[in-house]
Design a protein around this motif. Structure first.
Motif, PDB file in Angstrom:
ATOM      1  N   UNK A  36       0.842  -1.201   0.000  1.00  0.00           N
ATOM      2  CA  UNK A  36       0.000   0.000   0.000  1.00  0.00           C
ATOM      3  C   UNK A  36       0.873   1.246   0.000  1.00  0.00           C
ATOM      4  N   UNK A  37       1.908   1.244   0.824  1.00  0.00           N
ATOM      5  CA  UNK A  37       2.811   2.397   0.876  1.00  0.00           C
ATOM      6  C   UNK A  37       3.514   2.601  -0.463  1.00  0.00           C
ATOM      7  N   UNK A  38       3.975   1.507  -1.075  1.00  0.00           N
ATOM      8  CA  UNK A  38       4.608   1.611  -2.399  1.00  0.00           C
ATOM      9  C   UNK A  38       3.631   2.180  -3.423  1.00  0.00           C
ATOM     10  N   UNK A  39       2.399   1.698  -3.380  1.00  0.00           N
ATOM     11  CA  UNK A  39       1.395   2.190  -4.328  1.00  0.00           C
ATOM     12  C   UNK A  39       1.079   3.666  -4.092  1.00  0.00           C
ATOM     13  N   UNK A  40       1.016   4.074  -2.837  1.00  0.00           N
ATOM     14  CA  UNK A  40       0.772   5.487  -2.535  1.00  0.00           C
ATOM     15  C   UNK A  40       1.920   6.353  -3.037  1.00  0.00           C
ATOM     16  N   UNK A  41       3.147   5.877  -2.862  1.00  0.00           N
ATOM     17  CA  UNK A  41       4.306   6.615  -3.366  1.00  0.00           C
ATOM     18  C   UNK A  41       4.266   6.699  -4.887  1.00  0.00           C
ATOM     19  N   UNK A  42       3.888   5.611  -5.527  1.00  0.00           N
ATOM     20  CA  UNK A  42       3.797   5.583  -6.999  1.00  0.00           C
ATOM     21  C   UNK A  42       2.716   6.553  -7.473  1.00  0.00           C
ATOM     22  N   UNK A  43       1.595   6.572  -6.786  1.00  0.00           N
ATOM     23  CA  UNK A  43       0.511   7.495  -7.144  1.00  0.00           C
ATOM     24  C   UNK A  43       0.982   8.936  -7.009  1.00  0.00           C
ATOM     25  N   UNK A  44       1.674   9.236  -5.918  1.00  0.00           N
ATOM     26  CA  UNK A  44       2.201  10.596  -5.707  1.00  0.00           C
ATOM     27  C   UNK A  44       3.165  10.968  -6.831  1.00  0.00           C
ATOM     28  N   UNK A  45       4.043  10.033  -7.178  1.00  0.00           N
ATOM     29  CA  UNK A  45       5.002  10.281  -8.254  1.00  0.00           C
ATOM     30  C   UNK A  45       4.279  10.528  -9.575  1.00  0.00           C
ATOM     31  N   UNK A  46       3.250   9.740  -9.860  1.00  0.00           N
ATOM     32  CA  UNK A  46       2.506   9.908 -11.106  1.00  0.00           C
ATOM     33  C   UNK A  46       1.713  11.216 -11.112  1.00  0.00           C
ATOM     34  N   UNK A  47       1.181  11.608  -9.950  1.00  0.00           N
ATOM     35  CA  UNK A  47       0.478  12.885  -9.867  1.00  0.00           C
ATOM     36  C   UNK A  47       1.434  14.043 -10.123  1.00  0.00           C
ATOM     37  N   UNK A  48       2.630  13.963  -9.555  1.00  0.00           N
ATOM     38  CA  UNK A  48       3.639  15.002  -9.791  1.00  0.00           C
ATOM     39  C   UNK A  48       4.028  15.046 -11.263  1.00  0.00           C
ATOM     40  N   UNK A  49       4.195  13.869 -11.844  1.00  0.00           N
ATOM     41  CA  UNK A  49       4.560  13.792 -13.258  1.00  0.00           C
ATOM     42  C   UNK A  49       3.444  14.358 -14.136  1.00  0.00           C
ATOM     43  N   UNK A  50       2.202  14.065 -13.777  1.00  0.00           N
ATOM     44  CA  UNK A  50       1.063  14.593 -14.523  1.00  0.00           C
ATOM     45  C   UNK A  50       1.022  16.113 -14.446  1.00  0.00           C
ATOM     46  N   UNK A  51       1.227  16.666 -13.257  1.00  0.00           N
ATOM     47  CA  UNK A  51       1.225  18.117 -13.101  1.00  0.00           C
ATOM     48  C   UNK A  51       2.336  18.746 -13.941  1.00  0.00           C
ATOM     49  N   UNK A  52       3.501  18.129 -13.940  1.00  0.00           N
ATOM     50  CA  UNK A  52       4.620  18.633 -14.739  1.00  0.00           C
ATOM     51  C   UNK A  52       4.291  18.586 -16.224  1.00  0.00           C
ATOM     52  N   UNK A  53       3.707  17.495 -16.662  1.00  0.00           N
ATOM     53  CA  UNK A  53       3.355  17.368 -18.076  1.00  0.00           C
ATOM     54  C   UNK A  53       2.263  18.361 -18.471  1.00  0.00           C
ATOM     55  N   UNK A  54       1.338  18.635 -17.545  1.00  0.00           N
ATOM     56  CA  UNK A  54       0.304  19.629 -17.832  1.00  0.00           C
ATOM     57  C   UNK A  54       0.922  21.014 -17.994  1.00  0.00           C
ATOM     58  N   UNK A  55       1.898  21.336 -17.155  1.00  0.00           N
ATOM     59  CA  UNK A  55       2.588  22.614 -17.294  1.00  0.00           C
ATOM     60  C   UNK A  55       3.344  22.680 -18.617  1.00  0.00           C
ATOM     61  N   UNK A  56       4.000  21.583 -18.969  1.00  0.00           N
ATOM     62  CA  UNK A  56       4.708  21.538 -20.248  1.00  0.00           C
ATOM     63  C   UNK A  56       3.741  21.714 -21.412  1.00  0.00           C
ATOM     64  N   UNK A  57       2.578  21.097 -21.310  1.00  0.00           N
ATOM     65  CA  UNK A  57       1.578  21.209 -22.363  1.00  0.00           C
ATOM     66  C   UNK A  57       1.097  22.657 -22.504  1.00  0.00           C
TER      67      UNK A  57
END
Length: 96
Positions: A36-57
């Motif tokens: 669960x902790x690994x999945x939460x960390x992965x979700x956080x990482x993907x959310x950060x990556x999504x926000x970065x990609x949205x800014x790039x877009x």
């Protein structure tokens, strides 16, 4: 007395089995919490990556609007003029 000894041995065996089951369940529980902790960390990482990609877009979209090619010179000038007017309006509003 033999029946009592047999009952005690059966009882001891069952207690040992329960202890082993408890240890297995406890280990499985720890593994699940780690997952669960690994999945939460992965979700956080993907959310950060999504926000970065949205800014790039957004930046790419803005750059595309400002891109000037031979055919788009007039439309680019119009877009820049509109942006300048918007900035001027904002400056005037701030002065008031």
């Amino acid at each position: 007395m033999g029946a009592n000894n047999d009952s005690i041995k059966i009882f001891q065996t069952r207690v040992r089995q329960l202890i082993l089951q408890y240890q297995q369940v406890k280990k499985e529980n720890e593994e699940l919490y780690a997952m669960v902790e690994d999945n939460e960390n992965r979700i956080k990482q993907l959310e950060d990556e999504l926000a970065s990609e949205q800014q790039n877009y957004k930046a790419l979209k803005t750059a595309r609007m400002l891109e000037v090619s031979g055919q788009d010179v007039e439309s680019a000038k119009e877009i820049l003029a509109k942006l300048i007017r918007d900035v001027d309006k904002c400056i005037n509003l701030l002065r008031e």
